[in-house]
Every structure is written in C-alpha cells, then in structure tokens.
Enzyme design. Structure first.
Site, PDB file in Angstrom:
ATOM      1  N   ARG A  54     -19.843  13.714   3.034  1.00 28.02           N
ATOM      2  CA  ARG A  54     -20.205  12.171   2.870  1.00 28.02           C
ATOM      3  C   ARG A  54     -20.329  11.403   4.086  1.00 28.02           C
ATOM      4  O   ARG A  54     -20.085  12.081   5.207  1.00 28.02           O
ATOM      5  CB  ARG A  54     -18.966  11.530   1.994  1.00 28.02           C
ATOM      6  CG  ARG A  54     -18.754  12.091   0.830  1.00 28.02           C
ATOM      7  CD  ARG A  54     -17.253  11.699   0.062  1.00 28.02           C
ATOM      8  NE  ARG A  54     -16.299  11.792   0.884  1.00 28.02           N
ATOM      9  CZ  ARG A  54     -14.984  11.511   0.429  1.00 28.02           C
ATOM     10  NH1 ARG A  54     -14.799  10.676  -0.493  1.00 28.02           N
ATOM     11  NH2 ARG A  54     -14.208  11.890   1.364  1.00 28.02           N
ATOM     12  N   LEU A  67       0.183  12.890   1.414  1.00 29.21           N
ATOM     13  CA  LEU A  67       0.043  13.591   0.152  1.00 29.21           C
ATOM     14  C   LEU A  67       0.153  12.493  -0.764  1.00 29.21           C
ATOM     15  O   LEU A  67       1.270  11.948  -0.956  1.00 29.21           O
ATOM     16  CB  LEU A  67       1.235  14.701  -0.219  1.00 29.21           C
ATOM     17  CG  LEU A  67       0.973  15.831   0.942  1.00 29.21           C
ATOM     18  CD1 LEU A  67       2.073  16.900   0.584  1.00 29.21           C
ATOM     19  CD2 LEU A  67      -0.304  16.641   0.345  1.00 29.21           C
ATOM     20  N   VAL A 123      -7.289  12.795  -1.707  1.00 28.11           N
ATOM     21  CA  VAL A 123      -7.946  14.011  -2.510  1.00 28.11           C
ATOM     22  C   VAL A 123      -7.015  14.577  -3.666  1.00 28.11           C
ATOM     23  O   VAL A 123      -7.564  14.839  -4.766  1.00 28.11           O
ATOM     24  CB  VAL A 123      -8.514  15.247  -1.479  1.00 28.11           C
ATOM     25  CG1 VAL A 123      -7.248  15.989  -1.022  1.00 28.11           C
ATOM     26  CG2 VAL A 123      -9.469  16.071  -2.232  1.00 28.11           C
ATOM     27  N   GLY A 152       0.892  -1.143  -0.171  1.00 30.49           N
ATOM     28  CA  GLY A 152      -0.055  -0.103  -0.070  1.00 30.49           C
ATOM     29  C   GLY A 152       0.963   1.264   0.068  1.00 30.49           C
ATOM     30  O   GLY A 152       2.149   1.119  -0.200  1.00 30.49           O
ATOM     31  N   ASN A 189      -3.781  12.947   6.844  1.00 28.26           N
ATOM     32  CA  ASN A 189      -3.513  12.288   5.363  1.00 28.26           C
ATOM     33  C   ASN A 189      -2.201  12.676   4.881  1.00 28.26           C
ATOM     34  O   ASN A 189      -1.425  13.469   5.165  1.00 28.26           O
ATOM     35  CB  ASN A 189      -4.630  13.420   4.515  1.00 28.26           C
ATOM     36  CG  ASN A 189      -6.027  13.269   4.912  1.00 28.26           C
ATOM     37  OD1 ASN A 189      -6.752  12.438   4.666  1.00 28.26           O
ATOM     38  ND2 ASN A 189      -6.357  14.147   5.944  1.00 28.26           N
ATOM     39  N   LYS A 217      -8.329  10.056  12.405  1.00 29.62           N
ATOM     40  CA  LYS A 217      -9.811   9.796  12.369  1.00 29.62           C
ATOM     41  C   LYS A 217     -10.388   8.979  13.545  1.00 29.62           C
ATOM     42  O   LYS A 217     -11.347   8.849  13.795  1.00 29.62           O
ATOM     43  CB  LYS A 217     -10.130   9.258  11.080  1.00 29.62           C
ATOM     44  CG  LYS A 217      -9.891  10.109   9.913  1.00 29.62           C
ATOM     45  CD  LYS A 217     -10.350   9.563   8.623  1.00 29.62           C
ATOM     46  CE  LYS A 217     -10.171  10.546   7.272  1.00 29.62           C
ATOM     47  NZ  LYS A 217      -8.720  11.083   7.321  1.00 29.62           N
ATOM     48  N   LYS A 267      -8.961   2.189   4.796  1.00 31.66           N
ATOM     49  CA  LYS A 267      -8.710   3.378   5.184  1.00 31.66           C
ATOM     50  C   LYS A 267      -9.765   4.344   4.440  1.00 31.66           C
ATOM     51  O   LYS A 267      -9.812   5.484   4.804  1.00 31.66           O
ATOM     52  CB  LYS A 267      -7.247   3.860   4.863  1.00 31.66           C
ATOM     53  CG  LYS A 267      -6.186   3.049   5.583  1.00 31.66           C
ATOM     54  CD  LYS A 267      -4.829   3.762   5.468  1.00 31.66           C
ATOM     55  CE  LYS A 267      -3.743   2.666   5.793  1.00 31.66           C
ATOM     56  NZ  LYS A 267      -3.702   1.435   5.002  1.00 31.66           N
ATOM     57  N   ILE A 315       0.207   1.354  12.588  1.00 29.94           N
ATOM     58  CA  ILE A 315      -0.165   2.750  11.922  1.00 29.94           C
ATOM     59  C   ILE A 315      -1.597   2.990  12.323  1.00 29.94           C
ATOM     60  O   ILE A 315      -2.501   2.310  11.828  1.00 29.94           O
ATOM     61  CB  ILE A 315       0.098   2.170  10.361  1.00 29.94           C
ATOM     62  CG1 ILE A 315       1.604   2.125  10.140  1.00 29.94           C
ATOM     63  CG2 ILE A 315      -0.174   3.759   9.710  1.00 29.94           C
ATOM     64  CD1 ILE A 315       2.500   2.922  10.417  1.00 29.94           C
ATOM     65  N   ASP A 330       1.150  -8.868   2.184  1.00 28.75           N
ATOM     66  CA  ASP A 330       0.181  -8.124   1.509  1.00 28.75           C
ATOM     67  C   ASP A 330      -0.962  -9.042   0.910  1.00 28.75           C
ATOM     68  O   ASP A 330      -0.559 -10.302   0.436  1.00 28.75           O
ATOM     69  CB  ASP A 330       0.542  -7.111   0.573  1.00 28.75           C
ATOM     70  CG  ASP A 330      -0.552  -6.023   0.215  1.00 28.75           C
ATOM     71  OD1 ASP A 330      -0.085  -5.055   0.641  1.00 28.75           O
ATOM     72  OD2 ASP A 330      -1.666  -6.295  -0.133  1.00 28.75           O
TER      73      ASP A 330
END
Length: 584
Positions: free
Chosen positions: A520, A432, A438, A272, A430, A386, A344, A382, A294
C-alpha cells in the site's frame, strides 16, 4: 437414617485397628494376648488423636499428603509416650512391629476411603497429554480425574523425570511421544502446563507437536493465573499472541512503581489501544490521580467505565486545541504526561496528510509546549519504528515529533534548569491486537471464510503485546533524563505470510487461501528501529537509547509553521526529515 459424627468414627477406627494389629502382632511373636498392654496403648492413642493437631477431626474424604503425614506424626508421638512405660513388659521389637503395622493399616484405610469416595463416575471417552510434569501439570492431572479426559502421558524436558511416572502416568520426552503417537491417530488434547515458559519455548512445542493433537490449550502466564480457580477452568486455546509475545525478562516493576506511585499522570489518547493500557498500568502502579484525555467520546467512556473504581478525571478534548489544553494543564497540574494521541494508520494518513500533520505534529508540539510552560516533571512521547528512515507520511510526522521532543528544551543537560521538563520519546513496532492492526483484520477474514489478504510475500513486522510494550514505555520514561529516544527490543521480525498461515492453522480451517494485494501507499517491506549506529545500551537489555539529533528549535518551529501553510506538504516534510523517502 441416623448419621454418626465422623469424628466419633475416627475413634472407633483407632479402637478397631489397635485390637486388630495387636492381635496379629501377638500371634506373629507367639506371645499370649495381653489386654493391659493393648488398653494402655489404646488410651494413649486416643488422647494423642484428640490433643495433637486435632487428628480425630481430619476429613478422610479430603485427605492430602499432609493428612497422611499428620497421622504418622500423631501415632509416632503416642509410641514415644507409651514405649518407656511398657518397655519392661513388652519387647521393643514387638511394640515397633505393631506400630508399623498400625501406621500402614490406618493410612491404607484412609487412602482407600479417599479413593472410593472421590473415584470419578464419568466415563473416559477422550485422551489428554500434559506437557510439564511440575506443580501445574500435577494439579491439572488431579482436576482431570473427574472429567471425560483420561491423562495418557506427561511430557517433560527434564531427563531425570523421563521414564518415571506420576500416579501410574508415564513421563515421556517429546521425541518418545512422537514415536508413540501417529499423525493418523491424533490425541484429543495437549495441554501446555508451563506458566513460566518463554514464548519461544511455547512456539517450539506448538510447531513440533501440533500435528499429533486435535486441540492444543495452554495455561495463562503466572501473572494471569487466578489462584482461587481450578487450573482446568483457566485453560485457553493457544493463540497467535501466545506464539508471538516476547515477555521481556528485565521488566523492572519496582522502577515503574517508583516512577508512577503517588503522581498525577495525564494520558493523551487515553481511550486508544496504547493509551488505554497505559491508563490501566498507571492505575495498577498507584498513580495518585489519573487524568484521561481523549477527543473520542466513546473511547473515553469505555476506559472510564473500566477504571471507574480509580475515579479518573475525564477530559474530552483534542490536543490540537492548545488553549483548552493549556487550561487542562493549569487546572490539574500533572507530574507526568504520557502522550499517546496520534493518527497511526499508514494508508489513512496517506489519504489525509493535512489532518495527520495537524493531529500528530501540532498536537505533540502543543502538548510539549504546555508541559514546559507548566513545569511538568516528565513528558513521555509514544513514537514508532516507522519514524526510522520513513517511507510514509505517518512515520515522517512522528519523526518530526521526535525532533521536537529532543530539542524543545534547547539548553544542555548540564545547564538545564532543575525545574525544566524532562522530555523523552519511546519508539517501538506493532502491538498485537491494537485497533487497525493486521491480526484483528486476519481474524475477521478467517471468520468470514477467507481469503486472507497479505500485501507482499516478503513483508515483515516487529510485534509485541500491548501490556508488555506499555510497561516498557513506563520503564523507559522512568530512567530518562530528557532528550533521549528509547528503543524497545521487539525481538525478531515476523514474516506476515507466516503469521497468516499460523492463524489459519490455529483456526482449524486449512482450506482458507492467502492472496497478495500489493504494497500500500507508504508501506515498507521491512521496519527498522534505529536511525544509525550511535545507539547506546541502558541498564536494561530490552531498552536501547538512540543518539540525539540536534535541530535548532527556532528553525524547527518555523519549519512546522511553513509545513502547515504550504501546499506542497510532501516537499516540506522531506526538507525537515531529509531521510524521508516517500513511497506512494
């Protein structure tokens, strides 16, 4: 055509210039020309050129400041040799005057040759301004001499340098540049040549000067610059990542290396966004063995190909399957576990609550249980911002993971077995460019001509570059002793509407519109990084530690079991995490 060895030409230049400078000096001092003096000085100069620094072999077309210095040293050394011998026959002032004339003549001749040979034949059709009159800026100015760009100004914040010049190019302050350039007559290119500049400084420069330039480019950071490649070829378009990244100043690579080097490290979710960068960092910091786990075949293949030279062990497995996970721990005996495997994406998790609970909660519980059973030295979870006063299922599942991580080794740190697993969690916002974030979404919308969709005009988020976040994760893991939740300093929150506007500006297509689609399911307007005021400082400014939340581990295990069986999962989630305020 017969080519004469350039080294022989160097000796011919010495002969010609020596006769010329002595002829002039004899004339100025009204002294008859003395061939014996001239020949003796000439012989000494030829010997000095041949023996000192091999001056005769220096290339004039590749001359540098050091070349001019060597020339001066060689002929001053020759002067110190012939001066005592000729002192009785010639006056000191006479010999010194000839020496200075000779040094000027040979250095001037060398510079003129260098200038003519290296003079650019490319017509200058564009203009450039370089921000930064340091070593990087000067090197860029040299490289642009053979391009279509003419360096118009340097800009520098150092008041001592302002109003001076470099090779005839003036150095201005930012304010002076704004006076000289109008927004109607923009310069073609601004290059920010400050590899060590902070993100905040780059952002200030961009905000202040972007209206005055058609294009803005930036040099990479010092860590990214390739030493054997021209700076001009490494310039990149300024990106939103350059304006948002925070580059923590207290990153302690020595501590990270000591933590990772010569250890067997198992990374779950290794393919990921976060897991793959953790894998890269562990390889970089000298892990003895990398075990990449994974459940995604493609993701695992991709990171394995990238790190093929490190020969990682590949485990295609889901953390949900405890029996297989247990066999992996038994077989490879890892020293460190970095648990990055998780669902996530907030809206997807809201639509798939059962699957998220199994993957996030059960998967984390399985990994921690296996780590404790096999006496793994360090387990790093990790987590996410949130998880703080969660309003969505994803954040709540991660908060349960934090509770399990803090309480799985239920004994106090004073009485804990020295072989027990040290379990820590690291919480951040978040990153980048991660999958599902986003920024890639905005980029795709901009490339398609818009509109760019933002959920709410006031929504804000914390951002950090993936490599920086992962390095701080490892640093936090290194200093943890078990039971802590570490919080990474994410800097100031960013308003998503401002982010969208900035990305539209950077794209050059200012006609793209922004549309607001509404929050949302489960989405917060503002993210938080701390649960309460019980957080404490660590030795690093960028890492804070939250106060521990005690939860009886037997009860938590029972609650997790009931969570899996119950039909009303939201009710049970709220029972386990009372601060969960679901926003559907």
């Amino acid at each position: 055509m017969l080519m004469i060895d350039k080294r022989i030409l160097n000796f011919l230049v010495i002969i010609a210039l020596t006769f010329a400078t002595f002829s002039w000096t004899f004339f100025i001092f009204h002294i008859p020309f003395d061939m014996n003096v001239v020949l003796f000085v000439l012989i000494v100069r030829i010997l000095a050129s041949a023996l000192i620094f091999k001056d005769y072999s220096l290339s004039w077309s590749k001359a540098t400041q050091k070349t001019f210095l060597i020339k001066s040293i060689v002929y001053i050394a020759a002067f110190l040799i012939y001066l005592p011998v000729l002192y009785g026959e010639a006056r000191f002032a006479f010999l010194a005057s000839e020496l200075f004339l000779y040094l000027f003549s040979i250095n001037f001749a060398m510079y003129m040759y260098y200038y003519l040979v290296n003079k650019s034949l490319v017509s200058k059709s564009k203009t450039i301004v370089i921000y930064g009159a340091g070593r990087a800026g000067i090197k860029l100015e040299e490289e642009f001499r053979n391009s279509e760009y003419k360096v118009r100004y340097f800009i520098d914040d150092d008041k001592i340098l302002q109003k001076r010049s470099i090779d005839g190019v003036r150095i201005l302050s930012k304010e002076e540049l704004q006076e000289k350039i109008t927004q109607d007559n923009r310069v073609d290119l601004l290059v920010i040549a400050m590899p060590s500049a902070s993100v905040q400084r780059v952002k200030e420069i961009y905000d202040d000067l972007s209206p005055y330039f058609k294009t803005i480019k930036i040099l990479p950071s010092l860590d990214e610059i390739l030493r054997d490649k021209d700076f001009a070829k490494q310039l990149k378009d300024i990106s939103v990542e350059d304006l948002l990244a925070r580059h923590p100043k207290d990153l302690d690579k020595a501590v990270i290396e000591d933590f990772i080097k010569e250890k067997t490290v198992l990374i779950t979710g290794a393919g990921g966004s976060i897991g793959s960068e953790i894998s890269r960092q562990c390889a970089y910091f000298g892990a003895r063995e990398l075990i990449l786990l994974d459940h995604s075949e493609f993701n695992l293949y991709s990171i394995a190909e990238e790190l093929s030279e490190f020969k990682p062990i590949l485990v295609m497995q889901s953390v949900v399957n405890k029996d297989l996970l247990d066999k992996t721990f038994e077989k490879h005996r890892p020293d460190i576990i970095i648990h990055a495997a998780a669902y996530k994406h907030v809206p997807l998790v809201e639509d798939n609550i059962s699957e998220a609970i199994i993957n996030n909660v059960v998967g984390t519980k399985n990994a921690i249980d296996c780590a404790i059973k096999h006496k793994v030295k360090k387990f790093v979870l990790i987590s996410t911002d949130k998880a703080v006063r969660p309003t969505n299922v994803m954040g709540t599942t991660k908060r349960i993971c934090e509770l399990y991580a803090q309480n799985a080794n239920a004994t106090s740190s004073d009485n804990r077995d020295q072989n027990s697993t040290e379990i820590v969690a690291v919480r951040f916002g978040n990153v980048l460019g991660s999958s599902g974030s986003v920024i890639p979404k905005f980029k795709a919308q901009i490339e398609n001509g818009g509109p760019v969709t933002v959920t709410h005009p006031d929504i804000t988020r914390y951002f950090m570059l993936i490599p920086e976040a992962c390095e701080l994760v490892l640093q936090a893991g290194a200093i943890g002793s078990g039971g802590e939740i570490f919080i990474l300093d994410m800097g100031d929150p960013v308003k998503i509407t401002d982010l969208a506007k900035r990305m539209i500006t950077l794209s050059g297509n200012n006609d793209i519109k922004i549309e607001f689609s509404g929050l949302r399911a489960g989405e917060k307007l503002y993210e938080e990084l701390l649960i309460d005021d019980s957080d404490a400082k660590t030795q690093y400014e960028s890492i804070t530690v939250a106060g521990k939340t005690h939860y009886d581990i037997e009860k938590l295990n029972q609650d997790i079991h009931e969570l899996l069986d119950t039909q009303d999962k939201l009710k049970k989630l709220k029972e386990i995490v009372p601060e969960f305020n679901h926003k559907s």
